[in-house]
Structures are given as C-alpha cells and as structure tokens.
Design an enzyme around this catalytic site. Structure first.
Site, PDB file in Angstrom:
ATOM      1  N   THR A 153     -19.093  24.339 -20.112  1.00 54.87           N
ATOM      2  CA  THR A 153     -19.731  23.102 -20.535  1.00 54.87           C
ATOM      3  C   THR A 153     -21.207  23.145 -20.167  1.00 54.87           C
ATOM      4  O   THR A 153     -21.582  23.772 -19.167  1.00 54.87           O
ATOM      5  CB  THR A 153     -19.026  21.875 -19.906  1.00 54.87           C
ATOM      6  OG1 THR A 153     -19.689  20.691 -20.333  1.00 54.87           O
ATOM      7  CG2 THR A 153     -19.036  21.934 -18.393  1.00 54.87           C
TER       8      THR A 153
ATOM      9  N   HIS B  91      -8.067  24.267  -6.548  1.00 53.52           N
ATOM     10  CA  HIS B  91      -7.877  24.948  -5.271  1.00 53.52           C
ATOM     11  C   HIS B  91      -6.408  25.243  -4.990  1.00 53.52           C
ATOM     12  O   HIS B  91      -6.085  26.013  -4.081  1.00 53.52           O
ATOM     13  CB  HIS B  91      -8.463  24.093  -4.142  1.00 53.52           C
ATOM     14  CG  HIS B  91      -8.932  24.879  -2.951  1.00 53.52           C
ATOM     15  ND1 HIS B  91      -8.400  26.098  -2.594  1.00 53.52           N
ATOM     16  CD2 HIS B  91      -9.889  24.610  -2.029  1.00 53.52           C
ATOM     17  CE1 HIS B  91      -8.991  26.545  -1.518  1.00 53.52           C
ATOM     18  NE2 HIS B  91      -9.896  25.672  -1.140  1.00 53.52           N
TER      19      HIS B  91
END
Lengths: 414, 467
Positions: free
Chosen positions: A333, A385
């Site tokens: 992006t 994560h």
C-alpha cells in the site's frame, strides 16, 4: 423467463449492496450487457445480463442489501425475441388440442433445458422471497415445486435464523450533546458498504496480533535506474517505468527468504504458500480496492508495471472483477501519494504481512561519514505476530531495503 | 383353438381402448362383441348418438329462436325428424366403423358373439344362431359395461315406455314426454325433445337434480331448464305407469309418501341410472362373486379374485363414464404387459351436455366441507366474459375451489356454453398440482370463454379484473 441473480462475489463475501441499476423494467437488454452495479467491501462489480430480452422486473432496488444467489430481477427472453422480430407469437394454451407454438426466435427458457419449467406462482414467490425454487423440495407431479412447497419453504426460512449476518444495530450509547452543540451536528447513517468495511477492519485487527516495524530506504539507486532507462523501457514495454515494479520484485525476493510473511493462519494450521500474488492497493472514489498481480515471481518488471497500470485504470472505472481481488498472499500500500511520511498499515485479512510505502523526501543522511542529500522513503511492515517473529519481520524489511538500495542484488539474487 | 395374450370381452370405450393399448404393447389381442357393431353403449346408443341429437336439436332451436336477433331472417324451421335421426345414425356409423378400422390397423381379431368365461384363460364365443368356439388367452379383461336400470313394475317397450335407447329413435316428437330421473341422461334427452317441440316433465326421487354435482351448479341448471320449459317435479317417485290407454298414465307420489297424482304423457323415458352388465359371462361358474351393486370387485390392479381375469369400466365400481373406462382400459393393458398402469380418480371430468353445458372435475364444496378441508372459492359469471357477451350466451359461471393454505386447485365447476371443453384445462392443472394462481397467471387468449376460468382463478385471490 431468465433470472438475474447475485453472482459469487469471492471468498468471505456473503452479501452486496445494490449500487445502481443501469436499466429499467421494460428496457431491451443484450446478453452480457451490464445491468446493475453491486458494491461489496472489496469491490464494485457490474452484473451482466444472462440473456437477451426485456428486463421484466427489478426485485432488489438501489441501496438494498442482497445475499449471494439472491434474485435481482427477471429477463423475459420471449418478450425480447418478440420485440426484436416484431411479430406476435401465439400464447401456448394448456387446453387440448395442444397447438404448436410458433415463436419467431428459438428462445427456450434456460430452466427448461434441464429441468421442469417453474409454475408462475412459484416464480413469483421465489422472486419475492429470494428463495431459489431449485432449492425447494418439490411434491408436485414429476417432482415439480408447487406453490404450496414454496409457501412452506418461505415459512421455514422465516422461522430459521437469517443467513445474512445482520450487522449489529448501531448502538448509540453516546450521551446527547448539549443543545447548543447538538444544533450544529449532522447525523448521517453509514452506508452498508462502509458498515461492512468497518466490521471487516475490526475483525482483522481483533484477530491478528498486529505490530509494525519501520525502516527507511535510499531511493537514489532506483531513481537513477529509472532516469537512465526511462525511454528505452517505455519503448520496449509500452508502459512507464514506475516504482512499483521494483517494490514488487524486492518484496517477492524477501518473501522467498521469510516464508512466514507470505503465509496464512487457518485455525491451528499455518498455510505456507509457494506462490506470490501481490495485491496493490489502489484508491478509488468508492474507497480502497486491492487488485492482485498473480505469480509476480514469474513476471518481468515490465509485465508487472503493465498489469498494475491496467488495474489502476480499471479500478477507477469500476471495472475490476471479483476474481481479480482474490487470492493475494501479500499487499503493498502507498500512503506516500497522499503525502504520508510514516504510517502503520492495517493487515489485509487473511494475509500476515503488508508493506507500506510513503513519500519520498530529500533528507540529509550520513553516507560514509559525510552528510549527503538523499531521496529517502520510510517503509513500514505490519505483520501478524502470531506467526511472524519480530526477527523475521525486521529481516524481511531489511531485505526489501537492500534490494531497493542496490538493485543489482535483484539480478544476482543476493 | 386360437390362442391370444389377451381377450377383451366387450368393445365399448373401455374394451376397445384396452385392446388397442394392449396391441400397441405387443400383445396378440382378441375382442369379443355380442352386437353387430363395435363401440358398446357409448357409440351405439349412448354418448355419440345423444350428442348428435343434442347438437342437431340445438341448431334447430337456434334457427327458430336465435337467428332473428342476429339479423338472419329465416322462416320458422320445420323438423324433419327422420332426417335428424339419419344425421344421428351417420354419427354412430362413422364412429363404429372407426373402431373397426382401428382394430384392423392394430391387428386385433374381433369375434362376434356372446362371450362366456368357461375357465380361467378360456372364453367361449357364441354368435347368435351359430356355432360356439373357444378362445385361449393368458389374460382376460371383462369390459361388458352396463345396462339401463329398470323401475320395478314398469316394463320398457322402447316405443312408449323407453330407455335412452328408445329415446334416441322416437318416430315422432311426443306431445308430452315424461322423464323419470333427473340425472344426466334424463336431462340431456329431455332437452333434446323439448327443443324439438315436446312438453317435458322430469320427475326426480331426490329433492335436487343431478345428484353428485355441485349443489350451486345444479340449482342454477334447474332454474335455466325450467325457464326453457322443462318442469321439474322433485322429491317424487313414479310408482307405476299405465299404458293401457292411448295416453300413458303415470302414478306419481311424493318420495316421502303421501297422496299420488296422475301425469299423462305420450312417452315416458326411464332414466334412473345404469347397472353393471354381467349376464352370460359365466362368472358364477368360475367363482367370481359380484358385490351388492352387481359390480365385479377388483383390486388396485383391476384384477378380480380369479387369477388372469381383470375387469374395467361400468362393470366395476367408480363413475360410469366412458373416459373412466378408457383410462382403465389403458391402465389394465399396461399392467398386464408388466408396466405401471394408473388411473387418477381424483381428476376425472364430468360433463352434462344440456344447454348450457355443465362440467366439473375434482371435489365439490359439499365434499370438501364433509372432509373438513379449508378452501377458498373463486367464482366468475359469463355475463362478465367478453366472448360470452359477444355471442349473447351469458348464462352460467365458473367456480374454482382452491386449498386455503397451498392454493392448490381442488375442484372446478362450470355451467355455461362449451363447459365440457373448458373443463380440460382444469384437469391438466389438477394433474400437475397447479395452484389457482398458476391458472390466473397463465395467458389465456382473448376473447375466449376460458378467460372466465382465468378470472375465476383470480377471484380465488379476490382480485378478478373484469368483475
């Protein structure tokens, strides 16, 4: 009669909002002519006419939310054929002796090809309720679905919980503003599309353990390459040499080295993907859309640039197909085009990593002990994560930086 | 001894259709017929000749009464009764020859004579004044039909006291025709002679005409017939007919009992019904017992208690209608051939060929009420139908009964011009389990009488357009 139904809109898309009907009841439509615009949180698509004929009725109107497979409208092929041939066909009577029906065009309702034609009451009830007659068990002669069968199915559906996930009614817990301020407020209901996007964003954020790691990249090498080969590139590949091609190639190389960033969590499993479909976020009037360039590892920079340019054009024209937005493994992006220097992009669920590009600004940096002015871009990688370690995320971004600062590494695979 | 796969005894609509279907399915078929012509009661002295007379007499009446209104000027028509009877005979002749042709085409062997089952698989054929022969067959279908029901103590001479057979061949128009029995046959034949100039009185034992027909329809027809000049004396019975004098003297009593009265007539038509005909079949000898109504009991496959012997048509239970016999003929042929044969008794149309006609299929309101079925009614009068108005034939109405919950068509009743043809639409709809809405949403040509059927279907949903 041919039905116009909501097509499958892609993984995890269960509903859409009618944007706009391009045709009105009574209009003649050609096969594949765009009839209506459907909006989803991923994309706005056009539904083409499944057959030529006259649009006989519109069941779902502008602004309504419809489920996948729901009935949008009907096309009367026979009427269309009659209108086209400007002859009046004799209606077929149920009373014997059966007359041979002479229609000008050999239009047979699609359903008749395989199955028994639906009774008129069944067609109406199916259209009004959105329940497909094909899904209803038929108790009539030869397995026909009768009006009674449809009524029973409608009753059952009303009793059962709705398939469309109802967005929780907006809970308005906010204390009313003091009268003075209240007079200067304007309350606007969120569009269904925005509500859906909002929900999905929250879902993504709630699901992943999302962090962002930053780095910066000296874009001078890439810019030098661009300046040097700009004309030759455009002449040979027919497209401008932009930045995105470099970023895509850099990401693919880094993804190969850090597979977790290209993976996806499914329940208790991690799905490692040995393909590299990179989504490129494009801003449009209706919002952000992310078309996917598939198999970037097998494509040349020129091909990638071409594809991205094509997507950009089509995205702004609302021409993107739902398949073009599916199946991405990683997303890039670019907030820089709006002026952002640094940001924390949100993951494009169910992916596990996203690269945020930003504004290139000339900054003073230290190179070999001296202060130099270099065109610098901050890079951000947000990652899940749960399956990507900190070390992996940082290393991934470092590799991207290295490939961009020294494009020879891309050639030599270093 | 000639040997067959199937012998059919009787060549009426049940028998001849059974024979043809069996032949289509590859069987070697023989038909035994005691009369000189094929076709049984229906073709010879029933359906066909009566329809011819009804048609001709209707035209006679039209010519005399309806033409002037249409701007057609003719002198008062005169009746050439022998000519009309010839017209009727031609109809019969054409039809029975047609059956003969079909037998030849399908290689069905016809044996003339009275058929008697001498043992399972064996039929003796005895022609009038001739030698008997025995035929072998793997299967036998009894299709011997029915005969006129008699009134106790009243002898039918087919000249002054007639059954339908004699009523179709009267040599002159009676001044006064007394019809005993207000069923289908009595009303149809009464209508014929009324149109041809007779005064007609109908005497009926029950308090209504046409038992079994939807009450509202029956009442409407009665009103119309009375307007046409047919007097109906209901709840009355004919105890005796004295034929000693020049005129017949019928003793008529109230059905519930009471003082009798005398009705004088030139001709009396006994039309109180029909009874199964099983004479000379040899049933007792092979152990086939009849039920309380003289019918041959059969199971769901039309099989009698004797293996290899089946029975269909008027000789077994069910409505005594030619098309019922025909469908049973087809079904039993298919069953004997080892296939599935089936008759849907819920969708057998019933037509009365008076003017206006009456036609119905499925349940009546009375039947639905008795069964506790909740239903909706849609009714539409022909006065509101464009075609009927154009033809100035606006008597009658269409009534549709639909299940209150599923809208499925449970019955349709029509009184009006061409009702007999219109009822076919209802039969198809009911066979396919259609809802009233399906009929309402099927395009019907304009301007036709069946549009009234469509409107009645709309009326079930209280949304008729033209009313």
């Amino acid at each position: 009669m041919t039905e116009i139904r909501v097509p499958t809109l892609g993984e995890s898309v269960t509903e859409a909002t009618i944007g706009k009907w391009f045709k009105q009841p009574g209009d003649l439509v050609a096969a594949d002519e765009p009839l209506v615009e459907l909006e989803t949180e991923k994309v706005t698509i056009e539904v083409p006419a499944p057959a030529a004929g006259i649009l006989s009725e519109i069941i779902a109107k502008d602004g309504e939310t419809v489920a996948i497979g729901a009935l949008l409208g009907q096309i009367d092929q026979g009427a269309g054929a009659r209108a086209a041939a400007s002859k009046s066909a004799e209606p077929e009577k149920a009373t014997p002796p059966p007359k041979a029906v002479s229609t000008p065009a050999p239009q047979v309702p699609k359903a008749a090809a395989a199955a028994i034609p639906l009774a008129p009451s069944v067609r109406r009830l199916s259209a009004e309720s959105g329940i497909a007659a094909e899904a209803v068990p038929g108790t009539g002669s030869g397995g026909r679905v009768t009006k009674g069968d449809m009524l029973a199915a409608i009753e059952r559906a009303a009793a059962a919980p709705t398939a469309i996930a109802q967005l929780a009614a907006a809970v308005q817990v906010r204390a009313p503003s003091p009268a003075d301020d209240a007079a200067r407020e304007e309350r606007v209901r969120m569009t269904k599309l925005r509500q859906t996007i909002a929900k999905r964003l929250k879902d993504a954020q709630n699901a992943a353990a999302m962090l962002t790691t930053f780095n910066e990249v000296d874009m001078s090498a890439v810019m030098a390459l661009r300046n040097h080969y700009r004309d030759l590139f455009e002449k040979k590949h027919g497209v401008k040499l932009g930045f995105m091609g470099f970023f895509v190639r850099a990401c693919v190389k880094a993804l190969k080295e850090i597979p977790a960033v290209n993976a996806e969590i499914d329940g208790a499993d991690i799905i490692y993907k040995n393909y590299y479909h990179i989504g490129i976020a494009v801003g449009t009037e209706k919002g952000l859309v992310v078309p996917v360039v598939r198999d970037c590892d097998a494509k040349s920079l020129g091909d990638i640039e071409k594809e991205i340019a094509g997507y950009g054009r089509r995205a702004r024209d609302g021409q993107l197909k739902i398949e073009e937005m599916q199946g991405g493994t990683f997303t890039i992006t670019n907030g820089g085009i709006y002026g952002s220097l640094m940001s924390t992009p949100i993951l494009n669920a169910p992916q596990s990593g996203i690269l945020g590009m930003h504004k290139i600004e000339d900054r003073p940096v230290v190179v070999a002990g001296k202060i130099e002015v270099r065109p610098m871009m901050y890079l951000a990688v947000s990652y899940d994560h749960r399956i990507v370690d900190g070390r992996e995320a940082v290393t991934f971004l470092v590799r991207v930086k290295e490939s961009l600062e020294d494009p020879a590494r891309l050639v030599l695979d270093l | 001894m000639p040997s067959y796969d199937l012998i059919v005894i009787g060549s009426g609509p049940g028998g001849y259709v059974c024979a043809i279907r069996a032949a289509q399915l590859g069987m070697k078929v023989a038909v035994v017929e005691k009369e000189k012509t094929f076709g049984g009661t229906c073709l010879n002295v029933g359906c066909i000749p009566s329809k011819a007379m009804l048609h001709a007499s209707e035209r006679f009446e039209e010519a005399g009464h309806a033409f002037a209104k249409m701007g057609i000027k003719v002198a008062t028509p005169t009746l050439d009764l022998p000519g009309m009877l010839r017209f009727k005979d031609e109809a019969v002749d054409g039809n029975v020859k047609g059956v003969a042709f079909l037998f030849r085409k399908n290689k069905i062997e016809a044996h003339n004579g009275v058929g008697r089952i001498v043992a399972p698989g064996k039929v003796e054929v005895k022609p009038a004044g001739g030698q008997g022969s025995t035929l072998d067959a793997k299967a036998i279908v009894i299709a011997t039909g029915s005969d006129v029901a008699r009134l106790k103590g009243i002898a039918i001479d087919e000249k002054r006291i007639v059954s339908s057979t004699g009523a179709l061949s009267l040599e002159k128009v009676p001044r006064h025709l007394l019809v005993v029995g207000a069923g289908v046959i009595g009303l149809e034949l009464g209508s014929v002679w009324r149109r041809l100039g007779a005064e007609v009185t109908v005497v009926e034992f029950l308090d209504r005409i046409l038992p079994g027909i939807d009450t509202e329809v029956a009442r409407q027809l009665q009103r119309i017939l009375e307007k046409q000049g047919i007097s109906c004396k209901l709840a009355s019975k004919v105890a005796a007919i004295d034929s000693s004098g020049a005129a017949l003297k019928a003793t008529v009593e109230p059905a519930a009992g009471g003082a009798a009265s005398i009705i004088e007539a030139d001709v009396a038509l006994v039309a109180i019904g029909r009874v199964p005909y099983t004479e000379n079949l040899g049933l007792e000898a092979i152990g086939l017992k009849l039920d309380g109504h003289g019918r041959i009991p059969v199971d769901g496959r039309f099989a009698t208690s004797v293996p290899g012997i089946y029975a269909i048509g008027d000789v077994i239970a069910g409505p005594m209608l030619a098309h019922k016999g025909e469908d049973e003929g087809v079904a039993v042929a298919e069953i004997i051939a080892g296939k599935a044969g089936h008759v849907n008794y819920d969708v057998i149309p019933n037509v009365i060929y008076t003017s206006p006609e009456v036609a119905s299929v499925g349940k009546t309101e009375e039947e639905l009420k008795a069964a506790g079925v909740a239903y909706n009614v849609g009714k539409f009068p022909f006065t509101a139908n464009g075609r009927a108005k154009a033809n100035q034939q606006t008597e009658g109405f269409v009534k549709i009964l639909a299940d209150a919950k599923t809208d499925r068509v449970l019955g349709m009743h029509i009184i009006g011009s061409d009702a007999g043809n219109m009822i076919a639409e209802a039969a198809i709809a009911m066979e396919l389990g259609a809802a009233a809405e399906d009929i309402a949403r099927t395009c019907h040509a304009h301007p036709t009488l069946p549009e009234a059927v469509k409107e009645a279907a709309l009326a079930v949903d209280k949304r008729a357009i033209h009313m």
